[in-house]
Motif scaffolding. Structure first.
Motif, PDB file in Angstrom:
ATOM      1  N   ASN A 145     -10.714 -23.416 -28.295  1.00 32.40           N
ATOM      2  CA  ASN A 145      -9.635 -22.031 -28.231  1.00 32.40           C
ATOM      3  C   ASN A 145      -8.575 -22.637 -27.603  1.00 32.40           C
ATOM      4  O   ASN A 145      -8.354 -23.474 -26.683  1.00 32.40           O
ATOM      5  CB  ASN A 145      -9.828 -21.332 -26.342  1.00 32.40           C
ATOM      6  N   GLY A 146      -6.586 -22.080 -27.811  1.00 31.06           N
ATOM      7  CA  GLY A 146      -5.205 -22.511 -27.071  1.00 31.06           C
ATOM      8  C   GLY A 146      -5.448 -23.945 -27.669  1.00 31.06           C
ATOM      9  O   GLY A 146      -4.361 -23.221 -26.783  1.00 31.06           O
ATOM     10  N   ALA A 147      -5.579 -24.370 -28.950  1.00 29.82           N
ATOM     11  CA  ALA A 147      -5.289 -24.980 -28.831  1.00 29.82           C
ATOM     12  C   ALA A 147      -4.459 -24.664 -30.045  1.00 29.82           C
ATOM     13  O   ALA A 147      -2.849 -25.454 -29.351  1.00 29.82           O
ATOM     14  CB  ALA A 147      -5.845 -26.118 -29.672  1.00 29.82           C
ATOM     15  N   GLY A 148      -3.587 -24.020 -30.250  1.00 31.36           N
ATOM     16  CA  GLY A 148      -2.719 -23.382 -31.244  1.00 31.36           C
ATOM     17  C   GLY A 148      -2.676 -23.357 -32.766  1.00 31.36           C
ATOM     18  O   GLY A 148      -1.880 -23.010 -33.628  1.00 31.36           O
ATOM     19  N   LYS A 149      -4.181 -22.654 -32.227  1.00 32.57           N
ATOM     20  CA  LYS A 149      -5.135 -22.724 -34.256  1.00 32.57           C
ATOM     21  C   LYS A 149      -4.397 -21.474 -35.004  1.00 32.57           C
ATOM     22  O   LYS A 149      -4.193 -21.405 -35.829  1.00 32.57           O
ATOM     23  CB  LYS A 149      -6.426 -22.505 -34.168  1.00 32.57           C
ATOM     24  N   THR A 150      -4.566 -20.013 -33.856  1.00 38.34           N
ATOM     25  CA  THR A 150      -4.059 -19.023 -35.357  1.00 38.34           C
ATOM     26  C   THR A 150      -2.704 -19.361 -35.304  1.00 38.34           C
ATOM     27  O   THR A 150      -2.171 -18.559 -36.137  1.00 38.34           O
ATOM     28  CB  THR A 150      -4.058 -17.986 -33.613  1.00 38.34           C
ATOM     29  N   THR A 151      -1.492 -19.483 -33.936  1.00 39.65           N
ATOM     30  CA  THR A 151      -0.201 -19.862 -34.549  1.00 39.65           C
ATOM     31  C   THR A 151       0.159 -20.341 -35.575  1.00 39.65           C
ATOM     32  O   THR A 151       0.937 -20.067 -36.390  1.00 39.65           O
ATOM     33  CB  THR A 151       0.253 -20.352 -32.846  1.00 39.65           C
ATOM     34  N   SER A 152      -0.421 -21.832 -35.840  1.00 41.66           N
ATOM     35  CA  SER A 152      -0.512 -22.374 -36.818  1.00 41.66           C
ATOM     36  C   SER A 152      -1.137 -21.927 -38.212  1.00 41.66           C
ATOM     37  O   SER A 152      -0.262 -21.989 -39.020  1.00 41.66           O
ATOM     38  CB  SER A 152      -0.937 -24.370 -36.467  1.00 41.66           C
TER      39      SER A 152
ATOM     40  N   ILE B 148       3.349 -31.296 -36.796  1.00 42.65           N
ATOM     41  CA  ILE B 148       3.379 -31.324 -35.671  1.00 42.65           C
ATOM     42  C   ILE B 148       3.708 -29.996 -34.440  1.00 42.65           C
ATOM     43  O   ILE B 148       4.911 -29.609 -35.238  1.00 42.65           O
ATOM     44  CB  ILE B 148       3.997 -32.292 -34.532  1.00 42.65           C
ATOM     45  N   GLY B 149       3.523 -29.822 -34.185  1.00 44.50           N
ATOM     46  CA  GLY B 149       4.552 -28.000 -33.674  1.00 44.50           C
ATOM     47  C   GLY B 149       5.246 -28.721 -32.156  1.00 44.50           C
ATOM     48  O   GLY B 149       4.880 -29.288 -30.865  1.00 44.50           O
ATOM     49  N   VAL B 150       5.917 -27.844 -31.822  1.00 44.87           N
ATOM     50  CA  VAL B 150       7.553 -28.237 -31.591  1.00 44.87           C
ATOM     51  C   VAL B 150       8.121 -27.247 -30.091  1.00 44.87           C
ATOM     52  O   VAL B 150       8.864 -27.390 -30.203  1.00 44.87           O
ATOM     53  CB  VAL B 150       8.809 -29.245 -31.840  1.00 44.87           C
ATOM     54  N   GLY B 151       7.460 -26.253 -30.559  1.00 40.37           N
ATOM     55  CA  GLY B 151       7.255 -25.434 -30.222  1.00 40.37           C
ATOM     56  C   GLY B 151       7.049 -23.952 -30.925  1.00 40.37           C
ATOM     57  O   GLY B 151       5.856 -24.046 -31.607  1.00 40.37           O
ATOM     58  N   GLU B 152       7.430 -22.650 -30.907  1.00 39.91           N
ATOM     59  CA  GLU B 152       6.351 -21.760 -30.974  1.00 39.91           C
ATOM     60  C   GLU B 152       6.650 -21.056 -32.052  1.00 39.91           C
ATOM     61  O   GLU B 152       5.780 -19.726 -32.883  1.00 39.91           O
ATOM     62  CB  GLU B 152       5.830 -20.375 -29.567  1.00 39.91           C
ATOM     63  N   LYS B 153       7.802 -21.189 -32.544  1.00 43.30           N
ATOM     64  CA  LYS B 153       8.491 -20.238 -33.043  1.00 43.30           C
ATOM     65  C   LYS B 153       7.880 -21.336 -34.774  1.00 43.30           C
ATOM     66  O   LYS B 153       7.681 -22.111 -34.840  1.00 43.30           O
ATOM     67  CB  LYS B 153       9.848 -20.595 -33.520  1.00 43.30           C
TER      68      LYS B 153
ATOM     69  N   THR C 243      -0.372 -29.796 -31.527  1.00 51.22           N
ATOM     70  CA  THR C 243       1.007 -28.884 -31.557  1.00 51.22           C
ATOM     71  C   THR C 243       1.564 -29.342 -29.436  1.00 51.22           C
ATOM     72  O   THR C 243       0.597 -30.118 -29.150  1.00 51.22           O
ATOM     73  CB  THR C 243      -0.029 -27.351 -31.538  1.00 51.22           C
ATOM     74  N   LYS C 244       2.478 -28.166 -29.683  1.00 54.18           N
ATOM     75  CA  LYS C 244       2.602 -28.813 -28.490  1.00 54.18           C
ATOM     76  C   LYS C 244       3.971 -30.035 -27.802  1.00 54.18           C
ATOM     77  O   LYS C 244       3.531 -30.288 -26.741  1.00 54.18           O
ATOM     78  CB  LYS C 244       1.430 -27.659 -27.120  1.00 54.18           C
ATOM     79  N   LEU C 245       3.948 -30.443 -28.660  1.00 52.29           N
ATOM     80  CA  LEU C 245       4.725 -31.719 -28.518  1.00 52.29           C
ATOM     81  C   LEU C 245       6.662 -30.769 -27.894  1.00 52.29           C
ATOM     82  O   LEU C 245       6.966 -32.531 -27.686  1.00 52.29           O
ATOM     83  CB  LEU C 245       5.193 -32.348 -29.298  1.00 52.29           C
ATOM     84  N   ASP C 246       6.626 -29.938 -27.522  1.00 55.13           N
ATOM     85  CA  ASP C 246       8.177 -29.691 -26.572  1.00 55.13           C
ATOM     86  C   ASP C 246       7.106 -30.239 -25.536  1.00 55.13           C
ATOM     87  O   ASP C 246       6.730 -28.735 -24.564  1.00 55.13           O
ATOM     88  CB  ASP C 246       8.321 -28.396 -27.457  1.00 55.13           C
ATOM     89  N   GLY C 247       8.079 -30.843 -24.842  1.00 55.95           N
ATOM     90  CA  GLY C 247       7.907 -30.611 -23.578  1.00 55.95           C
ATOM     91  C   GLY C 247       6.553 -31.637 -22.462  1.00 55.95           C
ATOM     92  O   GLY C 247       6.144 -30.994 -21.363  1.00 55.95           O
TER      93      GLY C 247
HETATM   94  P1  GDP Z   1      -6.115 -20.188 -30.957  1.00 59.25           P
HETATM   95  O1  GDP Z   1      -6.709 -20.388 -29.190  1.00 59.25           O
HETATM   96  O2  GDP Z   1      -6.006 -22.205 -31.079  1.00 59.25           O
HETATM   97  O3  GDP Z   1      -5.896 -19.909 -31.456  1.00 59.25           O
HETATM   98  O4  GDP Z   1      -4.782 -20.936 -29.601  1.00 59.25           O
HETATM   99  P2  GDP Z   1      -3.058 -20.034 -30.276  1.00 59.25           P
HETATM  100  O5  GDP Z   1      -2.480 -19.772 -31.617  1.00 59.25           O
HETATM  101  O6  GDP Z   1      -3.339 -18.421 -30.017  1.00 59.25           O
HETATM  102  O7  GDP Z   1      -2.175 -20.275 -28.953  1.00 59.25           O
HETATM  103  C1  GDP Z   1      -2.012 -20.772 -28.021  1.00 59.25           C
HETATM  104  C2  GDP Z   1      -1.120 -20.328 -27.062  1.00 59.25           C
HETATM  105  O8  GDP Z   1      -0.032 -22.339 -27.206  1.00 59.25           O
HETATM  106  C3  GDP Z   1       0.459 -19.369 -27.316  1.00 59.25           C
HETATM  107  O9  GDP Z   1       0.813 -18.722 -26.311  1.00 59.25           O
HETATM  108  C4  GDP Z   1       1.061 -19.869 -28.734  1.00 59.25           C
HETATM  109  O10 GDP Z   1       2.140 -19.449 -28.509  1.00 59.25           O
HETATM  110  C5  GDP Z   1       1.461 -21.491 -27.810  1.00 59.25           C
HETATM  111  N1  GDP Z   1       1.685 -22.942 -29.126  1.00 59.25           N
HETATM  112  C6  GDP Z   1       1.758 -22.885 -30.069  1.00 59.25           C
HETATM  113  N2  GDP Z   1       1.566 -23.801 -30.465  1.00 59.25           N
HETATM  114  C7  GDP Z   1       3.080 -24.188 -30.042  1.00 59.25           C
HETATM  115  C8  GDP Z   1       3.884 -25.344 -30.053  1.00 59.25           C
HETATM  116  O11 GDP Z   1       4.025 -25.767 -30.906  1.00 59.25           O
HETATM  117  N3  GDP Z   1       4.648 -25.242 -28.746  1.00 59.25           N
HETATM  118  C9  GDP Z   1       4.499 -24.281 -27.382  1.00 59.25           C
HETATM  119  N4  GDP Z   1       5.011 -24.498 -26.209  1.00 59.25           N
HETATM  120  N5  GDP Z   1       3.221 -23.759 -27.589  1.00 59.25           N
HETATM  121  C10 GDP Z   1       2.892 -23.213 -28.753  1.00 59.25           C
END
Ligand code: GDP
Length: 297
Positions: free
Chosen positions: A103-110, A274-279, A246-250
């Motif tokens: 959870n929280g890794a960025g799966k849904t966003t990706s 690789i994810g470098v931001g939320e967009k 993901t989250k290689l920004d910062g």
């Molecule tokens: P899930 O639980 O794995 O599905 O995670 P989410 O997709 O809901 O993402 C968790 C949080 O991480 C959200 O606030 C996203 O916007 C954020 N996030 C995802 N990918 C990145 C990324 O590459 N960079 C940053 N800064 N935030 C990210």
């Protein structure tokens, strides 16, 4: 590219900050090894890099710190390059992609970013809301699908294996190009949930023999060395074919990508994105040279 460089700045300063133009002596090399370990490159991988740098210093007669920095960059490129890979979207129809992670890794966003990317390349995409645990996750995906005109198959409180089976069957029957199956976030320590992944896999194979064609683990790069545990556990449970980091920004822990490539040195797991931001545009293809340049270039 500059976004990647900015993102990895915290990782970069700890390493590049050592290169002050002084002499290349044992102290300097030890400090460099320590800086790599601090950047989450890992003890073994850092030691391997230093060994290769020491050889290069001896054999190629490197003298200045700048020469050592360039040799380091070349080492990093050589380690990362085997992990460069792009998804072949045309190799199956439908191409079935299963997404896993904590959870929280960025799966849904990706998943959202990928679906849009594929749609932009002219592919029809179907999403399976395999995260049946969290109602919010299902709704999030449904709202997102509506907004982007991408169909989402979900089932309230359903069995994830059944949802995914339905989606793959529907994708097959309707001539969809790509089916992306989401799964609920789970931890490597949650044995039952990890075992459930093989059941979810089998249900896809039942709907379409050979599916899923890709099992992609999404990991949060800021987890550093903990990412390695996740890769091992999810690979054992879901037979991974690739990674999204993901989250290689910062992050100060960007060196973990080097450690990942050394887990299977002969044929590392592909780093697909690789994810470098939320967009949307912040999900980038992984390339060794810009990454190495962002770290020490
Ligand atoms: P899930 O639980 O794995 O599905 O995670 P989410 O997709 O809901 O993402 C968790 C949080 O991480 C959200 O606030 C996203 O916007 C954020 N996030 C995802 N990918 C990145 C990324 O590459 N960079 C940053 N800064 N935030 C990210």
């Amino acid at each position: 590219l500059s976004r990647l460089k900015n993102g990895l700045e915290r990782t970069r300063v700890n390493i590049v900050g050592l290169f002050t133009g002084g002499v290349v002596d044992e102290d300097f090399l030890e400090e460099l090894e320590f800086a790599l370990i601090s950047a989450d490159v890992g003890v073994q991988t850092s030691s391997r890099i230093l060994q290769r740098l020491r050889n290069a210093i001896k054999l190629r007669g490197l003298k200045t710190q700048d020469e050592v920095r360039l040799a380091l960059r070349d080492e990093i490129v050589a380690m990362l390059r085997p992990a460069e890979a792009d998804l072949d979207l045309d190799r199956e129809k439908p191409l079935v992609i299963m997404m896993v992670g904590v959870n929280g890794a960025g799966k849904t966003t990706s998943i959202g970013k990928l679906a849009k990317l594929f749609a932009e390349r002219g592919k029809s995409v179907l999403l399976a809301a395999g995260d049946t645990f969290r109602a919010a996750a299902r709704e999030q995906l449904a709202v997102w699908g509506e907004r982007n005109r991408i169909e989402v198959i979900s089932q309230e409180g359903g069995d994830p294996a059944a949802v995914v089976f339905d989606a793959v069957s529907a994708g097959r029957a309707r001539g969809i190009d790509i089916v992306i199956a989401d799964t609920a976030g789970r931890l490597p320590t949650q044995t039952n949930l990890m075992q459930e992944l093989s059941r979810i896999r089998r249900s896809q194979d039942k709907a379409l023999p050979g599916a899923p064609h890709e099992s992609i683990l999404v990991v949060d790069g800021t987890n550093g060395q903990n990412v390695l545990t996740q890769v091992e556990a999810f690979d054992a449970a879901a037979n991974l074919t690739g990674l999204i980091i993901t989250k290689l920004d910062g992050t100060a822990k960007g060196g973990v990508l080097l450690a990942i490539t050394q887990m299977r040195r002969e044929k590392p797991l592909p780093i697909l994105f690789i994810g470098v931001g939320e967009k949307l545009e912040h999900l980038q293809s992984f390339r060794a040279v810009p990454f190495a340049n962002a770290l020490v270039g």
